[in-house]
Every structure is written in structure tokens, then in C-alpha cells.
Motif scaffolding. Structure first.
Motif, PDB file in Angstrom:
ATOM      1  N   ALA A  74      38.119   9.660  28.133  1.00 16.39           N
ATOM      2  CA  ALA A  74      39.261   9.547  27.224  1.00 16.39           C
ATOM      3  C   ALA A  74      38.749   9.562  25.794  1.00 16.39           C
ATOM      4  CB  ALA A  74      40.051   8.268  27.495  1.00 16.39           C
ATOM      5  N   ASN A  75      39.613   9.981  24.896  1.00  9.06           N
ATOM      6  CA  ASN A  75      39.301  10.017  23.468  1.00  9.06           C
ATOM      7  C   ASN A  75      39.614   8.645  22.875  1.00  9.06           C
ATOM      8  OD1 ASN A  75      38.792  10.842  20.841  1.00  9.06           O
ATOM      9  ND2 ASN A  75      40.819  11.758  20.570  1.00  9.06           N
ATOM     10  N   LEU A  76      38.571   7.856  22.616  1.00  5.29           N
ATOM     11  CA  LEU A  76      38.737   6.489  22.140  1.00  5.29           C
ATOM     12  C   LEU A  76      38.460   6.408  20.645  1.00  5.29           C
ATOM     13  CD1 LEU A  76      36.816   4.663  25.025  1.00  5.29           C
ATOM     14  CD2 LEU A  76      39.224   5.336  24.946  1.00  5.29           C
ATOM     15  N   LEU A  77      39.332   5.705  19.923  1.00  2.00           N
ATOM     16  CA  LEU A  77      39.227   5.665  18.472  1.00  2.00           C
ATOM     17  C   LEU A  77      39.443   4.255  17.953  1.00  2.00           C
ATOM     18  CD1 LEU A  77      41.459   8.444  19.030  1.00  2.00           C
ATOM     19  CD2 LEU A  77      39.953   8.991  17.141  1.00  2.00           C
ATOM     20  N   ARG A  78      38.759   3.954  16.855  1.00  5.34           N
ATOM     21  CA  ARG A  78      38.926   2.666  16.195  1.00  5.34           C
ATOM     22  C   ARG A  78      40.107   2.745  15.227  1.00  5.34           C
ATOM     23  NH1 ARG A  78      33.339   3.175  16.971  1.00  5.34           N
ATOM     24  NH2 ARG A  78      32.341   1.266  17.804  1.00  5.34           N
ATOM     25  N   GLY A  79      40.939   1.689  15.234  1.00  5.30           N
ATOM     26  CA  GLY A  79      42.086   1.620  14.343  1.00  5.30           C
ATOM     27  C   GLY A  79      41.844   0.698  13.163  1.00  5.30           C
ATOM     28  N   GLU A  80      42.925   0.239  12.557  1.00  5.30           N
ATOM     29  CA  GLU A  80      42.850  -0.654  11.407  1.00  5.30           C
ATOM     30  C   GLU A  80      42.295  -2.014  11.841  1.00  5.30           C
ATOM     31  OE1 GLU A  80      44.456   0.721   8.081  1.00  5.30           O
ATOM     32  OE2 GLU A  80      43.489   2.127   9.461  1.00  5.30           O
ATOM     33  N   GLU A  81      41.470  -2.599  11.010  1.00  2.63           N
ATOM     34  CA  GLU A  81      40.838  -3.877  11.354  1.00  2.63           C
ATOM     35  C   GLU A  81      41.720  -5.077  11.045  1.00  2.63           C
ATOM     36  OE1 GLU A  81      36.583  -4.464  10.731  1.00  2.63           O
ATOM     37  OE2 GLU A  81      36.573  -2.552   9.642  1.00  2.63           O
ATOM     38  N   TYR A  82      42.706  -4.895  10.172  1.00  6.34           N
ATOM     39  CA  TYR A  82      43.512  -6.019   9.709  1.00  6.34           C
ATOM     40  C   TYR A  82      44.981  -5.610   9.628  1.00  6.34           C
ATOM     41  CZ  TYR A  82      38.849  -7.440   8.192  1.00  6.34           C
ATOM     42  OH  TYR A  82      37.513  -7.739   8.158  1.00  6.34           O
ATOM     43  N   PRO A  83      45.886  -6.588   9.454  1.00  8.33           N
ATOM     44  CA  PRO A  83      47.282  -6.250   9.205  1.00  8.33           C
ATOM     45  C   PRO A  83      47.415  -5.270   8.044  1.00  8.33           C
ATOM     46  CG  PRO A  83      47.083  -8.582   9.664  1.00  8.33           C
ATOM     47  CD  PRO A  83      45.679  -8.040   9.571  1.00  8.33           C
ATOM     48  N   LEU A  84      48.534  -4.619   7.972  1.00  5.55           N
ATOM     49  CA  LEU A  84      48.783  -3.498   7.081  1.00  5.55           C
ATOM     50  C   LEU A  84      48.282  -3.752   5.661  1.00  5.55           C
ATOM     51  CD1 LEU A  84      50.099  -0.696   7.105  1.00  5.55           C
ATOM     52  CD2 LEU A  84      52.242  -1.798   6.425  1.00  5.55           C
ATOM     53  N   SER A  90      41.513   4.314   8.867  1.00  2.32           N
ATOM     54  CA  SER A  90      40.727   4.351  10.096  1.00  2.32           C
ATOM     55  C   SER A  90      40.822   5.714  10.782  1.00  2.32           C
ATOM     56  CB  SER A  90      41.213   3.273  11.058  1.00  2.32           C
ATOM     57  OG  SER A  90      42.530   3.550  11.497  1.00  2.32           O
ATOM     58  N   GLU A  91      39.842   5.990  11.648  1.00  8.45           N
ATOM     59  CA  GLU A  91      39.845   7.241  12.403  1.00  8.45           C
ATOM     60  C   GLU A  91      41.048   7.308  13.340  1.00  8.45           C
ATOM     61  OE1 GLU A  91      36.368   7.553  14.815  1.00  8.45           O
ATOM     62  OE2 GLU A  91      36.755   5.710  15.956  1.00  8.45           O
ATOM     63  N   GLY A  92      41.490   6.154  13.835  1.00 11.28           N
ATOM     64  CA  GLY A  92      42.647   6.143  14.716  1.00 11.28           C
ATOM     65  C   GLY A  92      43.917   6.563  14.021  1.00 11.28           C
ATOM     66  N   VAL A  93      44.114   6.066  12.809  1.00 11.31           N
ATOM     67  CA  VAL A  93      45.295   6.451  12.031  1.00 11.31           C
ATOM     68  C   VAL A  93      45.243   7.937  11.697  1.00 11.31           C
ATOM     69  CG1 VAL A  93      46.426   6.165   9.789  1.00 11.31           C
ATOM     70  CG2 VAL A  93      45.763   4.151  11.127  1.00 11.31           C
ATOM     71  N   ARG A  94      44.069   8.418  11.306  1.00 11.04           N
ATOM     72  CA  ARG A  94      43.919   9.847  11.020  1.00 11.04           C
ATOM     73  C   ARG A  94      44.246  10.676  12.247  1.00 11.04           C
ATOM     74  NH1 ARG A  94      44.471  10.952   5.828  1.00 11.04           N
ATOM     75  NH2 ARG A  94      42.992   9.819   4.505  1.00 11.04           N
ATOM     76  N   PHE A  95      43.840  10.196  13.416  1.00 11.48           N
ATOM     77  CA  PHE A  95      44.102  10.950  14.632  1.00 11.48           C
ATOM     78  C   PHE A  95      45.599  11.010  14.928  1.00 11.48           C
ATOM     79  CE2 PHE A  95      44.878  11.237  19.183  1.00 11.48           C
ATOM     80  CZ  PHE A  95      44.219  12.423  19.471  1.00 11.48           C
ATOM     81  N   ASN A 118      48.603   0.241  12.933  1.00 14.70           N
ATOM     82  CA  ASN A 118      48.142   1.626  12.920  1.00 14.70           C
ATOM     83  C   ASN A 118      49.303   2.594  12.718  1.00 14.70           C
ATOM     84  OD1 ASN A 118      45.404   0.969  13.391  1.00 14.70           O
ATOM     85  ND2 ASN A 118      45.756   0.823  15.585  1.00 14.70           N
ATOM     86  N   MET A 119      50.404   2.346  13.425  1.00 15.81           N
ATOM     87  CA  MET A 119      51.552   3.250  13.326  1.00 15.81           C
ATOM     88  C   MET A 119      52.181   3.180  11.940  1.00 15.81           C
ATOM     89  SD  MET A 119      53.027   5.480  15.255  1.00 15.81           S
ATOM     90  CE  MET A 119      53.299   6.590  13.866  1.00 15.81           C
ATOM     91  N   ALA A 120      52.297   1.978  11.387  1.00 16.62           N
ATOM     92  CA  ALA A 120      52.873   1.832  10.053  1.00 16.62           C
ATOM     93  C   ALA A 120      52.005   2.522   9.011  1.00 16.62           C
ATOM     94  CB  ALA A 120      53.042   0.357   9.708  1.00 16.62           C
ATOM     95  N   ARG A 121      50.690   2.386   9.137  1.00 19.03           N
ATOM     96  CA  ARG A 121      49.786   3.022   8.171  1.00 19.03           C
ATOM     97  C   ARG A 121      49.909   4.539   8.244  1.00 19.03           C
ATOM     98  NH1 ARG A 121      44.615   1.695   5.795  1.00 19.03           N
ATOM     99  NH2 ARG A 121      44.745   2.707   3.755  1.00 19.03           N
ATOM    100  N   ALA A 122      50.009   5.069   9.454  1.00 21.56           N
ATOM    101  CA  ALA A 122      50.142   6.520   9.606  1.00 21.56           C
ATOM    102  C   ALA A 122      51.435   7.015   8.963  1.00 21.56           C
ATOM    103  CB  ALA A 122      50.095   6.897  11.079  1.00 21.56           C
ATOM    104  N   LEU A 123      52.530   6.308   9.172  1.00 23.41           N
ATOM    105  CA  LEU A 123      53.813   6.713   8.596  1.00 23.41           C
ATOM    106  C   LEU A 123      53.830   6.545   7.081  1.00 23.41           C
ATOM    107  CD1 LEU A 123      56.158   5.160  11.295  1.00 23.41           C
ATOM    108  CD2 LEU A 123      55.964   7.601  10.788  1.00 23.41           C
ATOM    109  N   ARG A 124      53.114   5.554   6.587  1.00 24.18           N
ATOM    110  CA  ARG A 124      53.051   5.342   5.143  1.00 24.18           C
ATOM    111  C   ARG A 124      52.287   6.487   4.473  1.00 24.18           C
ATOM    112  NH1 ARG A 124      50.553  -0.175   2.652  1.00 24.18           N
ATOM    113  NH2 ARG A 124      52.478  -1.074   3.478  1.00 24.18           N
ATOM    114  N   ILE A 125      51.176   6.895   5.070  1.00 22.35           N
ATOM    115  CA  ILE A 125      50.342   7.949   4.498  1.00 22.35           C
ATOM    116  C   ILE A 125      50.972   9.323   4.675  1.00 22.35           C
ATOM    117  CG2 ILE A 125      48.121   9.144   4.729  1.00 22.35           C
ATOM    118  CD1 ILE A 125      46.958   6.443   5.628  1.00 22.35           C
TER     119      ILE A 125
END
Length: 292
Positions: A74-84, A90-95, A118-125
Motif C-alpha cells: 500500500a502507498n503509505l504517507l505521513r500526514g500533519e503532525e499537529y492540529p490544523l 505534509s506529503e499526505g496532504v500533497r497526495f 489532513n483533509m482541512a489542510r488540503a481543502l485550505r491549500i
């Protein structure tokens, strides 16, 4: 043994799983369920924090161990380390952003099994991706009008992120506590139906039994559990396994209670899911995977 049925290609879905895998014992069951489902093309699994220092990395390592026990890739990725927050993405948000922007006829679902950082950061960016995916979130208080009996864990781990996702113009299916809390299973049943299913089954049962004995599980009944993340997988396998109603998106308060939002957009909320389907579909797939 393999599946004796095929899922037509046009019915298949792309899936990204966003998970705080190391937080407690139910996330691994949901991840395994998704990976073992022929309908779901799991494009990536993104580690989520659970508001503890180093928790995202712990979730990432737990994901790796689970996939290894399943004997899968599976394609495993690291996300955000802390609340928004702002800062390095992170690579997870970019993915999530890249996969949402990729042209593909298969619909994309992001299954959020923990906080929504992670989802909020992706939508914000990248607000343009809101029309290119559907978010399924396990979290939030029940809509029974009784307030917040205790702080709901997933939304509570990043209230700001929860509110940003609830407010964003992204299709959203919420599975609140009233629905995810109904997936009750006894440890004896898991011993009979999960433990015998090869290395993966033994790992899933043992990590559940170990967590149940830990100081972190003082809130449990003793010999039962709630596989509360698994409905996120089940509702995309078959959206009709429960009752889904349209509601105005509320505002989540710091204690995770809801405040009505007259201007809130409409979201879909599952107030009930079929626990028989959720559990038995997983038990069967795990047994087939083990060659039983």
C-alpha cells in the motif's frame, strides 16, 4: 482462496484512508476491510495525529505493520503532525490534493477515521478539489438534542479542522457517534472469527486484546468493543446499508457540542448503519484472504 466474484470496473471507487491508526484498536480493522474489498482501489493511506506528541509517526508505523501482516502493499504517507496550522505541508496532504486533481473516471472518496486535520489542510491549500472528491468522516456527537455527554474524540482532536471541513463546499457524509457506536462486537466473537485468519487475523485480535487490557481502555465494558471506524468503509461499499438524512452543517463547539448554523450548507448524516453487514462482510473477506 480468492474471491469467486468480480466487481465491474465502472463500479469501482478510488479511496484514500486518513487514519490515526495507533490511537486505539479499531482503525486497523477498517483499514484491513478496505484493502480486502475488491470494489475499492486504495490509492493511499495517510497517517493522522491524535493530539499527542509523535502520534502521527506512531500511526504511520502502525500502518506499516498492519500492511505487512496482511502480506499486501500500500502507498503509505505521513500526514500533519499537529492540529490544523500553517507551515510545511505534509506529503499526505500533497497526495490528497494530487489524487483529487488527477483525471480518473472512478469517483474518489477520502475516509477520515480520526481528526480532520489532513483533509482541512488540503481543502485550505487547494479549494478547487472540493468538487472532485467526497469526504466520509467518522466523528461528531449524535443529533439527539441531548448535548455533549462527553467530548467526542475525533472532532475534539481538531475542532478547527472539523469546522473548516463542515463549512467547505465538499460533498460530506458524516457518521456520528450514534451510528459508529452501534458496531458492537464481543472479544469472544473476534477470537472465533478473526484470530484463526492467518497472521493478519492473529495480529488484529492480539492488538485488540492487548489494548483492552491497557490503562487507555478504562472506558470500555471489559469484553466488548466498538469497531467504530469500519462504517466508513461499509457505506461506500453499499451506501444503502443505513439511513442517511440531509442536515444543515452545524458549528462544532470546543466541547464538541453542536451550535445550529442557519447559514450552514447541507451535509449527509448517517443516523443508523447495519452492523450485521459491516461485521460479517469483514469477517468473510478476512477468512477468504486467509484461505479458509
Amino acid at each position: 482462496m480468492s474471491f469467486l466474484y468480480e466487481v465491474p470496473d465502472y463500479k469501482k471507487l478510488r479511496v484514500i484512508i486518513d487514519t490515526d491508526t495507533a490511537c486505539e484498536a479499531d482503525d486497523p480493522f477498517a483499514i484491513a476491510h478496505a484493502l480486502l474489498s475488491p470494489k475499492l482501489m486504495v490509492k493511499g493511506i495517510v497517517a493522522e495525529h491524535f493530539r499527542v506528541e509523535g502520534s502521527m509517526e506512531r500511526s504511520y508505523q502502525a500502518m506499516k505493520l498492519l500492511v505487512d501482516k496482511l502480506g499486501m502493499e500500500a502507498n503509505l504517507l505521513r500526514g500533519e503532525e499537529y492540529p490544523l496550522e500553517e507551515g510545511t505541508v505534509s506529503e499526505g496532504v500533497r497526495f490528497i490534493i494530487d489524487e483529487a486533481r488527477r483525471e480518473d473516471e472512478h469517483p474518489l472518496f477520502v475516509l477520515c477515521l480520526g481528526a480532520l486535520s489532513n483533509m482541512a489542510r488540503a481543502l485550505r491549500i487547494a479549494p478547487d478539489i472540493a468538487s472532485r472528491l467526497t469526504v466520509v468522516t467518522i466523528g461528531g456527537q449524535s443529533y439527539d438534542g441531548h448535548g455533549a455527554p462527553f467530548r467526542e474524540f475525533n472532532f475534539g482532536n481538531d475542532v478547527k479542522a472539523a469546522n473548516e471541513v463542515l463549512a467547505a463546499p465538499v460533498p460530506l457524509w458524516q457518521i456520528p457517534m450514534s451510528a459508529y457506536g452501534s458496531i458492537r462486537v464481543g472479544l469472544a466473537e473476534l477470537q472465533r472469527k478473526v484470530l484463526p485468519c492467518g497472521e493478519a487475523g492473529e495480529y488484529l485480535f492480539r492488538q485488540m486484546e492487548e489494548y483492552n487490557r491497557s490503562e487507555h481502555a478504562g472506558w470500555t465494558a471489559g469484553e466488548s468493543w466498538t469497531l467504530g471506524d469500519s462504517p466508513a468503509v461499509a457505506v461506500i461499499l453499499d451506501p444503502s446499508i443505513g439511513t442517511k438524512v440531509s442536515r444543515p452543517a452545524p458549528i462544532v463547539m470546543e466541547d464538541t457540542s453542536y451550535q445550529d448554523n442557519p447559514c450552514g450548507r447541507t451535509i449527509q448524516v448517517y443516523d443508523r448503519v447495519d452492523s450485521r453487514f459491516v461485521l460479517e462482510d469483514f469477517f468473510a473477506k478476512l477468512a477468504i484472504h486467509a484461505g479458509l
